[in-house]
Design a protein around this motif. Structure first.
Motif, mmCIF file in Angstrom:
data_model
loop_
_atom_site.group_PDB
_atom_site.id
_atom_site.type_symbol
_atom_site.label_atom_id
_atom_site.label_comp_id
_atom_site.label_asym_id
_atom_site.label_seq_id
_atom_site.Cartn_x
_atom_site.Cartn_y
_atom_site.Cartn_z
ATOM 1 N N VAL A 1 0.838 -1.205 0.000
ATOM 2 C CA VAL A 1 0.000 0.000 0.000
ATOM 3 C C VAL A 1 0.868 1.248 0.000
ATOM 4 C CG1 VAL A 1 -1.725 1.315 1.295
ATOM 5 C CG2 VAL A 1 -1.945 -1.176 1.096
ATOM 6 N N ASP A 2 1.939 1.232 0.790
ATOM 7 C CA ASP A 2 2.847 2.373 0.821
ATOM 8 C C ASP A 2 3.421 2.661 -0.564
ATOM 9 O OD1 ASP A 2 2.454 2.686 3.517
ATOM 10 O OD2 ASP A 2 4.246 1.559 4.105
ATOM 11 N N ALA A 3 3.777 1.595 -1.296
ATOM 12 C CA ALA A 3 4.330 1.782 -2.644
ATOM 13 C C ALA A 3 3.295 2.396 -3.576
ATOM 14 C CB ALA A 3 4.809 0.438 -3.196
ATOM 15 N N GLU A 4 2.033 1.983 -3.429
ATOM 16 C CA GLU A 4 0.988 2.550 -4.275
ATOM 17 C C GLU A 4 0.713 4.013 -3.908
ATOM 18 O OE1 GLU A 4 0.319 1.498 -6.949
ATOM 19 O OE2 GLU A 4 -1.045 -0.201 -7.055
ATOM 20 N N ILE A 5 0.823 4.336 -2.629
ATOM 21 C CA ILE A 5 0.669 5.735 -2.228
ATOM 22 C C ILE A 5 1.744 6.588 -2.887
ATOM 23 C CG2 ILE A 5 0.867 7.321 -0.270
ATOM 24 C CD1 ILE A 5 -0.503 5.140 1.433
ATOM 25 N N GLU A 6 2.966 6.062 -2.941
ATOM 26 C CA GLU A 6 4.046 6.795 -3.606
ATOM 27 C C GLU A 6 3.757 6.951 -5.098
ATOM 28 O OE1 GLU A 6 8.906 6.643 -4.256
ATOM 29 O OE2 GLU A 6 7.922 5.205 -2.933
ATOM 30 N N ASN A 7 3.223 5.895 -5.731
ATOM 31 C CA ASN A 7 2.853 6.001 -7.145
ATOM 32 C C ASN A 7 1.803 7.082 -7.355
ATOM 33 O OD1 ASN A 7 4.559 3.943 -8.063
ATOM 34 N ND2 ASN A 7 3.022 2.352 -7.718
ATOM 35 N N ASN B 1 3.373 10.496 -7.088
ATOM 36 C CA ASN B 1 4.080 10.835 -8.327
ATOM 37 C C ASN B 1 3.095 11.261 -9.411
ATOM 38 O OD1 ASN B 1 6.649 10.279 -7.298
ATOM 39 N ND2 ASN B 1 6.536 8.125 -7.867
ATOM 40 N N LEU B 2 1.966 10.556 -9.516
ATOM 41 C CA LEU B 2 0.958 10.913 -10.508
ATOM 42 C C LEU B 2 0.371 12.284 -10.192
ATOM 43 C CD1 LEU B 2 -0.848 10.243 -12.921
ATOM 44 C CD2 LEU B 2 -2.390 9.059 -11.344
ATOM 45 N N ARG B 3 0.157 12.566 -8.928
ATOM 46 C CA ARG B 3 -0.367 13.878 -8.544
ATOM 47 C C ARG B 3 0.555 14.994 -9.021
ATOM 48 N NH1 ARG B 3 -0.180 17.768 -4.571
ATOM 49 N NH2 ARG B 3 -2.219 18.647 -3.965
ATOM 50 N N ARG B 4 1.859 14.789 -8.870
ATOM 51 C CA ARG B 4 2.810 15.793 -9.355
ATOM 52 C C ARG B 4 2.747 15.915 -10.872
ATOM 53 N NH1 ARG B 4 5.866 13.847 -4.830
ATOM 54 N NH2 ARG B 4 6.696 12.119 -6.060
ATOM 55 N N ASP B 5 2.620 14.779 -11.548
ATOM 56 C CA ASP B 5 2.549 14.809 -13.014
ATOM 57 C C ASP B 5 1.310 15.557 -13.504
ATOM 58 O OD1 ASP B 5 4.886 13.371 -13.187
ATOM 59 O OD2 ASP B 5 3.906 11.431 -13.500
ATOM 60 N N LEU B 6 0.233 15.478 -12.727
ATOM 61 C CA LEU B 6 -1.027 16.107 -13.130
ATOM 62 C C LEU B 6 -1.131 17.564 -12.710
ATOM 63 C CD1 LEU B 6 -3.579 13.223 -12.435
ATOM 64 C CD2 LEU B 6 -2.617 13.930 -14.638
ATOM 65 N N ALA B 7 -0.041 18.119 -12.175
ATOM 66 C CA ALA B 7 -0.060 19.547 -11.818
ATOM 67 C C ALA B 7 -0.349 20.400 -13.045
ATOM 68 C CB ALA B 7 1.266 19.950 -11.181
ATOM 69 N N ASP B 8 0.170 19.971 -14.206
ATOM 70 C CA ASP B 8 -0.137 20.630 -15.473
ATOM 71 C C ASP B 8 -1.217 19.800 -16.165
ATOM 72 O OD1 ASP B 8 -0.294 21.846 -17.905
ATOM 73 O OD2 ASP B 8 1.805 21.563 -18.461
ATOM 74 N N THR B 9 -2.429 20.311 -16.194
ATOM 75 C CA THR B 9 -3.563 19.539 -16.723
ATOM 76 C C THR B 9 -3.745 19.675 -18.224
ATOM 77 O OG1 THR B 9 -5.070 21.389 -16.286
ATOM 78 C CG2 THR B 9 -4.785 19.754 -14.529
ATOM 79 N N ASP B 10 -2.958 20.527 -18.868
ATOM 80 C CA ASP B 10 -3.199 20.830 -20.283
ATOM 81 C C ASP B 10 -3.144 19.586 -21.162
ATOM 82 O OD1 ASP B 10 -3.526 23.450 -19.628
ATOM 83 O OD2 ASP B 10 -1.570 24.126 -20.348
ATOM 84 N N ARG B 11 -2.165 18.722 -20.908
ATOM 85 C CA ARG B 11 -2.014 17.557 -21.787
ATOM 86 C C ARG B 11 -3.189 16.604 -21.631
ATOM 87 N NH1 ARG B 11 2.170 12.806 -22.220
ATOM 88 N NH2 ARG B 11 2.065 12.873 -19.957
ATOM 89 N N VAL B 12 -3.640 16.377 -20.403
ATOM 90 C CA VAL B 12 -4.789 15.497 -20.180
ATOM 91 C C VAL B 12 -6.030 16.079 -20.839
ATOM 92 C CG1 VAL B 12 -6.297 14.487 -18.437
ATOM 93 C CG2 VAL B 12 -3.834 14.560 -18.055
ATOM 94 N N ILE B 13 -6.240 17.376 -20.677
ATOM 95 C CA ILE B 13 -7.405 18.023 -21.280
ATOM 96 C C ILE B 13 -7.373 17.892 -22.796
ATOM 97 C CG2 ILE B 13 -8.501 20.270 -21.687
ATOM 98 C CD1 ILE B 13 -7.646 21.031 -18.828
ATOM 99 N N GLU B 14 -6.204 18.115 -23.403
ATOM 100 C CA GLU B 14 -6.081 18.049 -24.857
ATOM 101 C C GLU B 14 -6.314 16.636 -25.377
ATOM 102 O OE1 GLU B 14 -5.534 19.235 -28.767
ATOM 103 O OE2 GLU B 14 -5.933 20.381 -26.936
ATOM 104 N N GLY C 1 3.197 4.738 -12.355
ATOM 105 C CA GLY C 1 3.787 3.606 -11.662
ATOM 106 C C GLY C 1 2.769 2.530 -11.335
ATOM 107 N N THR C 2 3.233 1.285 -11.321
ATOM 108 C CA THR C 2 2.398 0.157 -10.903
ATOM 109 C C THR C 2 2.961 -0.411 -9.608
ATOM 110 O OG1 THR C 2 3.697 -1.402 -12.235
ATOM 111 C CG2 THR C 2 1.758 -0.428 -13.260
ATOM 112 N N GLY C 3 2.087 -0.975 -8.790
ATOM 113 C CA GLY C 3 2.535 -1.599 -7.553
ATOM 114 C C GLY C 3 3.151 -2.950 -7.841
ATOM 115 N N GLY D 1 -5.364 3.370 -12.698
ATOM 116 C CA GLY D 1 -6.809 3.523 -12.561
ATOM 117 C C GLY D 1 -7.216 4.980 -12.425
ATOM 118 N N VAL D 2 -6.453 5.744 -11.649
ATOM 119 C CA VAL D 2 -6.745 7.170 -11.518
ATOM 120 C C VAL D 2 -6.490 7.891 -12.838
ATOM 121 C CG1 VAL D 2 -6.078 9.299 -10.345
ATOM 122 C CG2 VAL D 2 -6.293 7.179 -9.042
ATOM 123 N N MET D 3 -5.453 7.463 -13.570
ATOM 124 C CA MET D 3 -5.178 8.064 -14.875
ATOM 125 C C MET D 3 -6.352 7.833 -15.831
ATOM 126 S SD MET D 3 -2.775 9.828 -16.353
ATOM 127 C CE MET D 3 -3.937 10.781 -17.319
#
Length: 313
Positions: free
Chosen positions: A129-135, A138-151, A261-263, A275-277
């Motif tokens: 679970v700890d490893a998945e929290i870290e993943n 990391n995804l949260r940081r990647d999603l700081a810029d939402t432009d690419r996901v929106i596009e 990242g995957t667990g 899944g969140v992605m």
């Protein structure tokens, strides 16, 4: 196949099963991780290149002898260059290969560099679970810029039909995305079989006016997924890829790659971040055409109520 005069060498899957075996009761402060589990913790870096992952896997599978190899011998065993080994040592947090080898030897001999066993206050399931929290962090940081996901969400929404591709272990993620996407998109085509079946579906999607494919590739990455992506590209389809590696042949072939990242702490991987992605891209598709989304959701709810699809909470 086994070591000469020794016990059989476990496969990578067997090694993971042994390292992640669940123990009963609470782990005490003096409980020490197995050497294999310690290496998995040491090498758990989402941005390792495929070559660096090969080095990590070799060290995990051959820890007893690998801990005492020279940089030349290790490079020869893995089939990489000596500079690649040096870069790997740096990528996992060491000043160079000598420092990494010192840590490997300490793990093999059952001690840490300071001479004390490392405390482990989490059991195997908690560590997963700890490893998945870290993943997810990391995804949260990647999603700081939402432009690419929106596009990308806008482009997937506009593609009619929209093809969703997931083979082997990636089928479950593809099915989830396709199931949800059908609520908000008029023509979603799910491809879960490789070979000529996938080729036919991709070519037909392009002939019908489709412009994009959303592909999933989780470890172990299937050759047939790479082939299907190449077929899609050759047919004129654009490919958005959700995978765990930002580098490598799959990412090279895709037009857009979302690396999550995957667990990998247990014998089989877990997919919290992918899944969140998926949910983020679905939200972006929803936002791309709110009127169509609202109309389709209302129609679906009417049909669901009429035929009593769901229990009433």
């Amino acid at each position: 196949m086994g070591d000469e005069g020794g016990a059989p060498v476990p496969s990578p899957q067997q090694a993971r099963a042994q390292a992640s075996a669940i123990t009963s009761g609470k782990a005490g402060p003096d409980t020490e991780l197995s050497p294999t589990a310690q290496l998995r913790t040491l090498f758990d870096r989402p941005r390792l290149s495929p070559g660096q992952r090969r080095i990590a896997q070799y060290l995990i599978e051959h820890i007893t002898e690998a801990a005492f190899l020279s940089i030349t011998d290790l490079a020869d065993r893995v089939g990489v260059s000596q500079p690649s080994v040096t870069r790997f040592a740096s990528a996992v947090g060491f000043s160079g290969y000598p420092a990494l080898r010192e840590r490997l030897q300490a793990i093999t001999l059952g001690t840490r560099s300071g001479g004390h066993a490392e405390e482990n206050r989490a059991n195997e399931l908690q560590a997963a679970v700890d490893a998945e929290i870290e993943n997810l962090e990391n995804l949260r940081r990647d999603l700081a810029d939402t432009d690419r996901v929106i596009e990308v969400g806008r482009k997937l929404s506009a593609s009619a039909p929209l093809t969703v591709l997931g083979l082997r272990i990636s089928v479950s993620l593809a099915e989830y995305f396709a199931y949800a996407a059908r609520r908000i998109h008029p023509d979603v085509r799910l491809v879960t079989l490789g070979g000529s079946v996938a080729y036919d579906a991709l070519l037909q999607s392009r002939e019908a006016g489709g412009t994009w494919v959303l592909a999933f590739s989780m470890p172990r990455h299937a050759q047939e997924t790479l082939t299907a992506i190449r077929v899609a590209r050759s047919a004129g389809l654009k490919v958005a890829l959700i995978t765990d590696l930002a580098l490598g042949p799959l990412a090279d072939e895709a037009d857009v790659t979302f690396a999550t990242g995957t667990g990998s702490r247990l014998v089989f991987d877990s997919y919290a971040a992918p899944g969140v992605m998926c949910a983020a891209l679905l939200q972006a598709m929803t936002d791309a055409d709110p009127e169509r989304t609202q109309a389709r959701l209302e129609d679906y709810e009417q049909v669901a109520d009429e035929h009593q699809f769901f229990l009433r909470d």
